[in-house]
Every structure is written in structure tokens, then in C-alpha cells.
Write a protein that holds these residues in place. Structure first.
Motif, mmCIF file in Angstrom:
data_model
loop_
_atom_site.group_PDB
_atom_site.id
_atom_site.type_symbol
_atom_site.label_atom_id
_atom_site.label_comp_id
_atom_site.label_asym_id
_atom_site.label_seq_id
_atom_site.Cartn_x
_atom_site.Cartn_y
_atom_site.Cartn_z
ATOM 1 N N ASN A 94 -3.441 40.837 45.649
ATOM 2 C CA ASN A 94 -2.510 40.959 46.868
ATOM 3 C C ASN A 94 -2.229 42.305 47.353
ATOM 4 O O ASN A 94 -2.068 42.512 48.469
ATOM 5 C CB ASN A 94 -1.188 40.303 46.334
ATOM 6 C CG ASN A 94 -1.255 38.748 46.132
ATOM 7 O OD1 ASN A 94 -2.239 38.069 46.811
ATOM 8 N ND2 ASN A 94 -0.584 38.080 45.369
ATOM 9 N N LYS A 97 -5.186 43.583 49.289
ATOM 10 C CA LYS A 97 -5.488 43.075 50.632
ATOM 11 C C LYS A 97 -4.437 43.676 51.504
ATOM 12 O O LYS A 97 -4.580 43.599 52.637
ATOM 13 C CB LYS A 97 -5.357 41.584 50.363
ATOM 14 C CG LYS A 97 -6.725 41.047 49.919
ATOM 15 C CD LYS A 97 -7.115 39.821 49.994
ATOM 16 C CE LYS A 97 -6.182 38.978 49.231
ATOM 17 N NZ LYS A 97 -6.316 37.537 49.391
ATOM 18 N N SER A 133 -12.713 27.993 49.846
ATOM 19 C CA SER A 133 -12.226 27.812 48.318
ATOM 20 C C SER A 133 -13.143 27.984 47.534
ATOM 21 O O SER A 133 -13.165 26.914 46.498
ATOM 22 C CB SER A 133 -11.323 26.963 48.671
ATOM 23 O OG SER A 133 -10.296 26.983 49.380
ATOM 24 N N GLN A 245 -6.981 25.270 44.760
ATOM 25 C CA GLN A 245 -7.136 25.531 46.104
ATOM 26 C C GLN A 245 -5.863 26.149 46.803
ATOM 27 O O GLN A 245 -5.985 26.967 47.517
ATOM 28 C CB GLN A 245 -7.915 24.437 46.652
ATOM 29 C CG GLN A 245 -8.140 24.731 48.422
ATOM 30 C CD GLN A 245 -8.842 23.853 48.986
ATOM 31 O OE1 GLN A 245 -9.309 22.936 48.287
ATOM 32 N NE2 GLN A 245 -9.155 23.946 50.033
ATOM 33 N N PRO B 37 -2.589 24.922 54.464
ATOM 34 C CA PRO B 37 -1.513 24.713 53.369
ATOM 35 C C PRO B 37 -0.426 25.652 53.300
ATOM 36 O O PRO B 37 0.657 25.332 53.161
ATOM 37 C CB PRO B 37 -2.078 24.324 52.156
ATOM 38 C CG PRO B 37 -3.418 23.719 52.609
ATOM 39 C CD PRO B 37 -3.920 24.550 53.875
ATOM 40 N N TYR B 38 -0.817 26.992 53.380
ATOM 41 C CA TYR B 38 -0.196 28.209 53.258
ATOM 42 C C TYR B 38 0.654 28.192 54.531
ATOM 43 O O TYR B 38 2.074 28.555 54.381
ATOM 44 C CB TYR B 38 -0.752 29.447 53.128
ATOM 45 C CG TYR B 38 -1.586 29.449 51.708
ATOM 46 C CD1 TYR B 38 -0.753 29.746 50.503
ATOM 47 C CD2 TYR B 38 -2.862 29.544 51.711
ATOM 48 C CE1 TYR B 38 -1.369 29.829 49.245
ATOM 49 C CE2 TYR B 38 -3.530 29.525 50.507
ATOM 50 C CZ TYR B 38 -2.895 29.696 49.270
ATOM 51 O OH TYR B 38 -3.661 29.856 47.890
ATOM 52 N N LYS B 115 -0.631 33.436 53.366
ATOM 53 C CA LYS B 115 -1.157 34.204 52.514
ATOM 54 C C LYS B 115 -2.699 34.279 52.749
ATOM 55 O O LYS B 115 -3.402 35.448 52.754
ATOM 56 C CB LYS B 115 -0.974 33.791 51.179
ATOM 57 C CG LYS B 115 -1.694 34.262 49.937
ATOM 58 C CD LYS B 115 -1.471 33.911 48.662
ATOM 59 C CE LYS B 115 -2.736 34.027 47.959
ATOM 60 N NZ LYS B 115 -2.135 33.888 46.473
ATOM 61 N N GLU B 116 -3.329 33.124 53.046
ATOM 62 C CA GLU B 116 -4.659 33.266 53.540
ATOM 63 C C GLU B 116 -5.084 31.914 54.157
ATOM 64 O O GLU B 116 -4.260 30.986 54.044
ATOM 65 C CB GLU B 116 -5.631 33.607 52.386
ATOM 66 C CG GLU B 116 -5.846 32.711 51.242
ATOM 67 C CD GLU B 116 -6.646 32.695 50.193
ATOM 68 O OE1 GLU B 116 -6.816 33.963 49.851
ATOM 69 O OE2 GLU B 116 -7.307 31.914 49.794
ATOM 70 N N SER B 118 -7.459 28.454 54.290
ATOM 71 C CA SER B 118 -8.181 27.779 52.874
ATOM 72 C C SER B 118 -9.545 27.518 53.627
ATOM 73 O O SER B 118 -10.292 26.975 52.774
ATOM 74 C CB SER B 118 -7.431 26.752 52.449
ATOM 75 O OG SER B 118 -7.307 25.833 53.414
ATOM 76 N N GLY B 123 -7.617 36.345 54.215
ATOM 77 C CA GLY B 123 -5.996 36.834 53.586
ATOM 78 C C GLY B 123 -5.901 38.213 54.414
ATOM 79 O O GLY B 123 -5.131 39.040 53.510
ATOM 80 N N ALA B 140 1.624 37.809 50.362
ATOM 81 C CA ALA B 140 2.060 36.886 49.307
ATOM 82 C C ALA B 140 3.527 36.566 49.043
ATOM 83 O O ALA B 140 3.932 36.687 47.855
ATOM 84 C CB ALA B 140 1.493 37.604 47.893
ATOM 85 N N LYS B 176 3.852 29.293 48.977
ATOM 86 C CA LYS B 176 4.672 28.409 48.149
ATOM 87 C C LYS B 176 5.851 29.214 47.558
ATOM 88 O O LYS B 176 5.463 30.244 47.065
ATOM 89 C CB LYS B 176 4.101 27.548 46.883
ATOM 90 C CG LYS B 176 5.144 26.766 46.103
ATOM 91 C CD LYS B 176 4.421 25.689 45.468
ATOM 92 C CE LYS B 176 3.513 25.954 44.135
ATOM 93 N NZ LYS B 176 2.874 24.908 43.544
#
Ligand SMILES: Cc1cc2nc3c(=O)[nH]c(=O)nc-3n(C[C@H](O)[C@H](O)[C@H](O)COP(=O)(O)OP(=O)(O)OC[C@H]3O[C@@H](n4cnc5c(N)ncnc54)[C@H](O)[C@@H]3O)c2cc1C
Ligand SMILES: Nc1ncnc2c1ncn2[C@@H]1O[C@H](COP(=O)(O)O)[C@@H](O)[C@H]1O
Lengths: 314, 248
Positions: A94, A97, A133, A245, B37-38, B115-116, B118, B123, B140, B176
Motif C-alpha cells: 500500500n 503504491k 484478481s 478478491q 466492490p471497493y 483501493k484498486e 478488481s 491500484g 487503502a 472496507k
């Protein structure tokens, strides 16, 4: 034309992913007949800094500690010191990046994250990365003169290559925007990103009170613990253990899936593991199709036996 | 408070990924697309912040006409208006440049990315936008509260989390923890009806550079068959892991 590597430490020690990034960078440097310069922003001791030389760094620019979470000051310093560099290597954490993405816009360098192999070509830089993923491997070509490569953890390895490494101290200022208020440490836990072995369990365990045997197995193996998404959603385990994922993507040498059915979203985050072992009562559980070794049986019987057997050899 | 949520449209998580044209393109035929989803966590957080502090929630998506159902879903969940940049995303940089152009022409206190994504799992789009629009960036991010003009944030790091304080405007890459899974908003009938008439502005891209290019895709190599070990013989598993797989 040196190769620049960003280094990251935790509690004053470099992360394993940093040694991987330096090892990788020194191999890329060989391809380009150049050398590796590592840049640090932590509070590492000279002894710790010198370790970078073991993996091929010839020089370290060691900046003073700056405000944690400050991607502006770090990316500025990296931009100023990579004017002559065409390739800058990061890990895919994290923090890496966060800085790498800023830097890429600053110096207009194409950025490729989750990289799993050395470049097949260096001009233009062409390499493979995990995508969708981990359901696919994507080959990417970088069109810009400069390229930023973020190496996926546990994909290249730490490779010794001793160099005489000089250390140059640098002073930089934190940007004024960010105020660091403190950090919470997930205590006593091995990091999922760096663990060589992960013991993961799912809803098959029935309740949080049954995790003792999972923790015991992990401890016997020196492993980290993980869980499936529903397990963290219902609060049996903390969110930072959720793999898959939509959780953490992991790539250990050995992954134990205990009472986990093997849904596609779970597999997406763990199928880069080198070896996978399944323990499940249901012989039809989809995980058996993706694993290397399996036992059809009740976790409550198998796991204690497994701990006993491993203790015999350790 | 004006909030922009960057939403990427991605294949549903159950999708089996396939490629066409000799492995050079993602084969989207028959694939169901959903909000990344993020980004769902970010969207719900934006709506909750608006409910508390007032203001407006706008979404932006770089994509062609066929992704509009995903945008309508974001409107049905509770965004006030949406923007679509009419371009098939080519790489992180060009996508981020288009979003940054829109940000520069408007005023936002908070920009929420995921965050990224999918699909390509870069990211990096959020960080590139932060640099191009000259704002602080926290990725994040798994906790956010706002008091007056200051954001208090948590950021997940390997081994724990960091607590940071930054004055707005800022950009975050969320996940999340911004909101819990159980708090995620889903569209209700009223939301779906309203979404049909909410503004969806389509803007044309300003051509820009593409820095990275996808050349080809392949599937990861298949594992061999799973060796099944009798549940009466756990020691055999240990011996295989030690001597055959050499992982313990
Ligand atoms: C958008 C989306 C994203 C998702 N992302 C993720 C993700 O990131 N990670 C993730 O994990 N999931 C994710 N999921 C959920 C996923 O689809 C599955 O629901 C989930 O992985 C199932 O968890 P599980 O295997 O623990 O539970 P279950 O599917 O309930 O499986 C439990 C298993 O335990 C076995 N079992 C029962 N008793 C025993 C026993 N005594 N001993 C041994 N085995 C036993 C059963 O046979 C069964 O196979 C996602 C879903 C969606 C819709
Ligand atoms: N095409 C897109 N349109 C809008 N936002 C995007 C797009 N692609 C990525 N993003 C945003 O950037 C985040 C990180 O994406 P990525 O860098 O592609 O992994 C996503 O979670 C989105 O918030």
C-alpha cells in the motif's frame, strides 16, 4: 542511467518486499549494464542500510525520517533523484503504491503494478503482471521513456548479490499537509504479505471459539492466520485477516484452507500460492479442484493430528 | 460538502475470465458488469457524509455507453448526479487525466476512489489524480471522519494501521472499513425510479497520452490433480509437504 529502488521499512527493519525489490532491480541493472541506487526515508541504522548492498545496491540515499503517510515529500525526492534513471522499482505494498502512483504522474512514467517477472525486453520495457484478481497474467508494454515497476510480493525472491554499498545521508522536509497521529500495530501477528506459510479457515469452523486450533497450527508452522470473507463479516475474526478478491491477495509458499468451500472470489486472492492444501468434510467442495493436496475429513479431528505430526518433525 | 466518487465498472466477481483475438483482449461477451466492490464502500461513505454534513455526491466513470447501467445503479444507491467520460479506458494514466480534467473545472472537497479496480488491479488511478490535481492522497483508507474542514483518516499498512489528519480537499483510495459490509447501501424501488431522471452528464475526452499498453493475456498455469490423502493418515500429508513439495 542507474536503476532507482524505493525501500520500505517496518520498525526500523527493511521489509522482505524491499529486499525482493532490490534483488529484482539489480538483475534489471545487469540487463542494462548499470547499477542500483536505493532510496530510504526511514530511521534505519547504518547497519540495516548496509544490508541493501547484500542484494545488489551500490549506493543508498538515506533521507531523514519524514512524517508517515506523506507521499508528497517522498515522491518529490524520488522525482528529483531519478532524472537520469529510466526504471524505478517499488514493491506492491500500500505504501509503495501510494508513492509510486504520485511519482508516475510527476515524471510521466508508465506504471505497472503486481509485476511477477523480469522484463522480457528493456526497451521498450515489456513485462508480465497479475491481472483480473490473479485470474489472468497480462503482458504490458510501457510506452514512456521512464517506467515504474511495482513488484508483487513473493514472486521474485530475495537473491544475494554482494556489492560495496556507499551510504549518503540526505535531508528533506515533510510536506505540511499531512499530520501523523499515530499507528495501531496488529500485535504479535505475522504479516500476511510476507508470510511463507498461511493457515486460513472458513465458515466450516462453526464459531470464533474454535480458532484456537488454527492459531496453534499456525504457531507450530511459524505461519500467519487468515480467513474467508464471511468469517470476517460476521466478526469471528478481524478484517485484516480477510483474504480473497475483495480482501488481501496473498502468495505464500504454502496455503492451508480449512473449512473453506473454495468460492471463485476466495480462490482469486489465494491461487498464486505455490502449494495449497485443503481440509474439508465435503469431497465435492470446489477447493479440491484447485488444491495440490487434500484431506476429506472433519477439521476438528484432522487439525489436532496435523499439529501433532508437524511437532514430530520440527 | 461536494464529494466526487470515481466508479469503475468491472466484471462481476463470479466471472470466469476469458480472452479473445488470440489472447489480446478481454472477452466481455456474456459478462455481467458491476460497480467495483471497493468503490461501493466509497459510494456508501459519500452518501453517509452527505446525510451528515449536507452537500452533493457526484460520480464519475470513464467508459463507453454500455456501462451506463452501472452508473444508473450508483444513482439508484443514492448519488445525486453522474458524469461519464465517453472513452473506453486505455490505461491508468489516461483514465486519471480525464478524471483530473473534470476535477479541475469543478470544486470538490473530497474525492473518493477505490483501493484498486478488481479487473486490472492497478491500484494507481487515485494517486495519479492526486498528483495531477495537486492534492494530498491517502490510499487503502479504512476509516474516515470529517470535522469542519479536517479529515481524520486511517490507512491500512502491512502490520497495522496509520492514523492521519489532513485538511480538505483530499483524495482517498477507499476499502472496507470506510463503512462496514453490513452498512453498504443497496438500491430500493424508490431509488431505482429516481435514478432514471437524475442527471447523467456525458463529456467527451480530451485526447491524451497512453503510457502503458496491454499486449496479451494468458491464464495462470493449471495445478496438477489434487492428491487426496486418507483422513486416517495425516502423517503422510506432513511427509509429502516436507519431502515432495518441500514447503515445511
Ligand atoms: C462481491 C463478492 C466478493 C467476495 N469476495 C470474497 C473474498 O474476497 N474472499 C472470500 O473468502 N469470499 C468472498 N466472497 C464470498 C464467497 O462467494 C463465499 O461465499 C465465501 O468464500 C465462502 O466462505 P467459506 O468457504 O468460509 O464458507 P462456506 O461456503 O459456507 O464453506 C464452508 C465449508 O466448510 C466445510 N466444512 C463444514 N464443516 C466442516 C468441518 N467440520 N471440517 C472441515 N470442513 C468443514 C463445508 O463443507 C464448506 O465447504 C465474495 C462474494 C461476493 C458476492
Ligand atoms: N474507468 C474508470 N472510471 C472512473 N474511475 C476509475 C476508472 N478506473 C479506475 N477508477 C478509480 O480508480 C480506482 C483505482 O483503480 P485502478 O488504479 O485501476 O486499480 C478505482 O477503484 C476507481 O475509483
Amino acid at each position: 542511467m542507474s536503476i532507482i529502488v524505493y525501500t520500505e521499512s517496518w520498525e526500523e527493519k527493511f521489509r522482505k518486499s524491499t529486499f525482493e525489490a532490490v534483488s529484482y532491480a539489480s538483475e534489471v541493472a545487469k540487463m542494462l549494464s548499470t547499477n542500483v541506487i536505493a532510496i530510504s526515508f526511514g530511521e534505519e541504522s547504518s547497519e540495516e542500510l548496509a544490508k541493501l548492498g547484500n542484494y545488489g545496491a551500490e549506493k543508498v540515499l538515506a533521507c531523514n525520517q519524514i512524517e508517515k503517510g506523506d507521499s508528497e515529500a517522498t515522491s518529490n525526492f524520488l522525482a528529483e533523484n531519478s532524472i537520469d534513471a529510466n526504471i524505478i522499482v517499488f514493491a506492491t505494498t500500500n505504501t509503495s503504491k501510494m508513492i509510486a502512483s504520485r511519482l508516475s504522474a510527476k515524471i510521466k512514467a508508465g506504471i505497472v503494478s503486481n509485476v511477477i517477472e523480469l522484463p522480457s525486453e528493456v526497451s521498450p520495457v515489456t513485462l508480465k503482471r497479475k491481472s483480473f484478481s490473479s485470474k489472468a497474467i497480462e503482458q504490458v508494454k510501457v510506452n514512456s521513456d521512464k517506467a515504474i515497476i511495482c513488484l508483487a510480493s513473493n514472486s521474485y525472491g530475495v537473491i544475494e548479490n554482494h556489492k560495496n554499498c556507499s551510504i549518503e545521508k540526505k535531508t528533506i522536509n515533510s510536506s505540511e499537509n499531512i499530520r501523523f497521529k499515530g499507528q495501531e500495530i496488529a500485535n504479535g501477528k505475522l504479516s500476511l504479505a510476507e508470510a511463507e506459510i498461511i493457515v486460513s479457515a472458513g465458515r466450516g469452523l462453526k464459531g470464533p471459539e474454535n480458532w484456537k486450533m488454527i492459531e496453534d497450527l499456525a504457531e507450530t508452522l511459524g505461519a500467519a492466520t487468515a480467513c474467508s470473507k464471511p468469517v470476517s463479516d460476521i466478526g469471528w475474526r478481524s478484517h485484516d485477516e480477510h483474504v480473497g478478491q475483495t480482501g488481501k491477495a496473498v502468495a505464500p509458499n504454502l496455503y492451508f484452507a480449512i473449512g473453506i468451500s473454495g468460492a471463485i472470489q476466495h480462490l482469486a486472492g489465494v491461487n498464486s500460492s505455490k502449494v495449497m492444501v485443503v481440509i474439508n468434510t465435503d469431497p465435492e467442495a470446489p477447493f479440491f479442484k484447485s488444491a495440490d493436496y487434500g484431506i476429506v475429513g472433519d477439521a476438528f479431528e484432522i487439525v489436532p493430528k496435523l499439529i501433532e505430526e508437524i511437532k514430530k518433525i520440527r | 460538502m461536494n464529494i466526487l466518487v470515481c466508479i469503475s465498472s468491472v466484471p462481476d466477481t463470479t466471472t470466469k475470465i476469458n480472452f479473445s483475438d488470440n489472447g489480446s483482449k478481454f472477452d466481455s461477451s456474456g459478462v455481467q458488469f458491476v460497480i467495483n466492490p471497493y468503490d461501493e464502500f466509497g459510494l456508501t461513505k459519500a452518501i453517509m457524509l452527505k446525510e451528515k454534513h449536507g452537500g452533493k455526491v457526484t460520480t464519475i466513470t470513464v467508459g463507453e455507453l454500455n456501462i451506463e447501467p452501472v452508473i444508473r445503479k450508483a444513482l439508484a444507491i443514492g448519488a445525486d448526479e453522474a458524469v461519464r467520460v465517453n472513452m473506453s479506458p486505455k490505461d491508468s494514466y489516461s483514465t486519471a487525466v480525464e478524471i483530473s480534467n473534470y476535477i479541475s473545472e469543478n470544486t470538490f472537497d473530497l474525492i473518493i476512489c477505490g483501493k484498486e479496480s478488481s479487473d486490472y488491479n492497478g491500484g494507481v488511478v487515485g494517486g495519479i489524480i492526486a498528483e495531477l490535481t495537486n492534492r494530498p492522497f491517502v490510499n487503502a483508507c479504512n476509516g474516515l471522519s470529517i470535522t469542519q474542514n479536517t479529515a481524520n483518516l486511517y490507512r491500512e499498512i502491512d502490520g497495522g494501521k496509520e492514523n492521519l489528519e489532513i485538511d480538505l480537499p483530499i483524495i482517498i483510495g477507499g476499502q472496507k472499513g470506510l463503512v462496514e459490509e453490513s452498512e453498504l447501501r443497496i438500491p430500493n424501488m424508490r431509488g431505482i425510479m429516481q435514478a432514471r431522471t437524475k442527471p447523467l452528464l456525458v463529456i467527451e475526452p480530451k485526447m491524451n497520452d497512453i503510457l502503458t499498453e496491454s499486449i496479451s493475456f494468458e491464464k495462470p498455469s493449471e495445478r496438477g490433480d489434487c492428491k487426496i490423502i486418507s483422513n486416517e493418515n495425516v502423517s503422510e500429508l506432513v511427509s509429502l509437504l516436507q519431502n515432495e513439495a518441500k514447503v515445511i
